[in-house]
Design an enzyme around this catalytic site. Structure first.
Site, PDB file in Angstrom:
ATOM      1  N   GLU A 170       0.729  -1.244  -0.009  1.00 64.08           N
ATOM      2  CA  GLU A 170       0.106  -0.099   0.065  1.00 64.08           C
ATOM      3  C   GLU A 170       1.000   1.368  -0.054  1.00 64.08           C
ATOM      4  OE1 GLU A 170       0.500   1.529   3.123  1.00 64.08           O
ATOM      5  OE2 GLU A 170       1.749  -0.462   3.695  1.00 64.08           O
ATOM      6  N   GLU A 313       4.271  -0.919   2.394  1.00 61.63           N
ATOM      7  CA  GLU A 313       4.742  -1.234   1.008  1.00 61.63           C
ATOM      8  C   GLU A 313       4.967  -2.435   0.377  1.00 61.63           C
ATOM      9  OE1 GLU A 313       7.282   1.799  -0.917  1.00 61.63           O
ATOM     10  OE2 GLU A 313       7.291   2.935   1.083  1.00 61.63           O
TER      11      GLU A 313
END
Length: 337
Positions: A170, A313
């Site tokens: 994300e 991430e």
């Protein structure tokens, strides 16, 4: 859309068989949590994952209207910079995904930037970032459903092309503020117990961040335990995309390796929509952020790595996938299966 979800149970017989085989060749729990993770993965996939991992990371990108309050150590433009880095393959998410053997699919679910010229980005923008949730809901019900569908469609496409394990990633400045609100709303906790330093903010920014969460909860009054209502009121498009991905994967007996605190908040949203999704989640690592442990307890997930990571991430998920690949290879070699 959500009513159509049918999530069956993992194959418990396969799980017990794998654990018994580990005990035969190693004497039992010599590899600890790696043995359990291997057994869980094979049970979730109905044994089809025995020949190896074929992971795909869904890197969901979305911006948050509450970023304007200075709740992050970084400006919102960093979202754009990071998306550009994903295209060059130079971000931490790319490097660690390569080590894990995972393809990365970058999805614009709701950034505040025009990413249409980026060929490496899947263009699925629902809106130009969420609304300021201190003034009202972050998104409408229709927008939430659309964003969930983005994640579901991405997962189904990956599975159709051979993916047998999904990985969460994300990107979105201020997403840990939204995560803190999701955790507080779902668990019924005060903002002080769910709001952490995220990107490494100082005491003053932490005070502001906590007050933003408090005001968002007071204004919107999300229903405790109602994943969809909480998503609409204080969630993000990145959360929605990840939640949809997990739900679609579970419906097709494909597990998701959940990354850090933001991805776990998305898992909580998915769990609130359909509790059976938790049977298809694997936990990568324990984030240093405040609410992570409490959400993992709710989902009954045990992290495989505790290294103080908080980058997000998908980096922790990629690390855990490398461990799962090693464990699965070891199981096959020792048992001859």
């Amino acid at each position: 859309m959500l009513d159509e979800l049918q999530i069956g149970r993992p194959d418990r017989a396969i799980r017990e068989h794998v654990l018994q085989e580990w005990r035969k060749v190693l004497g039992g729990e010599r590899l600890g949590d790696l043995e359990t993770m291997t057994a869980d993965f094979l049970a979730m996939t109905g044994g089809k994952g025995l020949q190896g991992l074929h992971p795909v990371m869904g890197l969901m990108c979305g911006d948050h209207g509450i970023a304007k309050y200075g709740v992050s150590a970084f400006p919102q433009e960093v979202t754009l910079q990071m998306v550009r880095g994903y295209g060059r393959g130079t971000a931490g998410a790319n490097v660690m995904a390569r080590h894990a053997g995972a393809n990365v699919v970058v999805v614009d679910v709701g950034t505040n930037f025009d990413l249409s010229e980026f060929g490496h980005v899947r263009q699925c923008k629902v809106a130009w970032g969420t609304q300021d949730f201190t003034q009202g809901p972050a998104m409408t019900a229709a927008q939430a459903e659309q964003a969930l569908r983005v994640g579901m469609d991405m997962a189904c496409a990956a599975i159709d092309h051979g993916c047998n394990i999904l990985e969460t990633g994300e990107m979105g400045i201020a997403n840990t503020t939204s995560t803190a609100a999701i955790a507080a709303a779902f668990l019924g906790l005060p903002p002080e117990e769910t709001t952490g330093r995220g990107s490494g903010i100082n005491d003053e920014r932490l005070r502001i961040k906590t007050e933003v969460v408090r005001q968002g909860l007071a204004v919107n009054r999300p229903v405790q335990g109602d994943g969809f209502d909480i998503l609409c009121k204080v969630g993000g498009y990145d959360h929605a995309g990840l939640a949809g991905m997990m739900l679609a994967g579970a419906a097709r007996h494909v597990p998701t390796m959940v990354d850090g605190v933001n991805a776990t908040a998305a898992a909580v949203i998915a769990y609130g929509i359909c509790p059976a999704v938790a049977d298809y989640l694997l936990c990568s690592h324990l984030s240093s952020d405040l609410s992570h442990r409490r959400m993992l307890e709710l989902l009954r997930l045990k992290p495989i790595v505790d290294a103080g990571m908080r980058l997000g991430e998908g980096t922790g998920a990629s690390l855990a996938l490398s461990l799962l690949r090693t464990s699965l290879d070891t199981y096959r070699a020792l048992t001859g299966e």
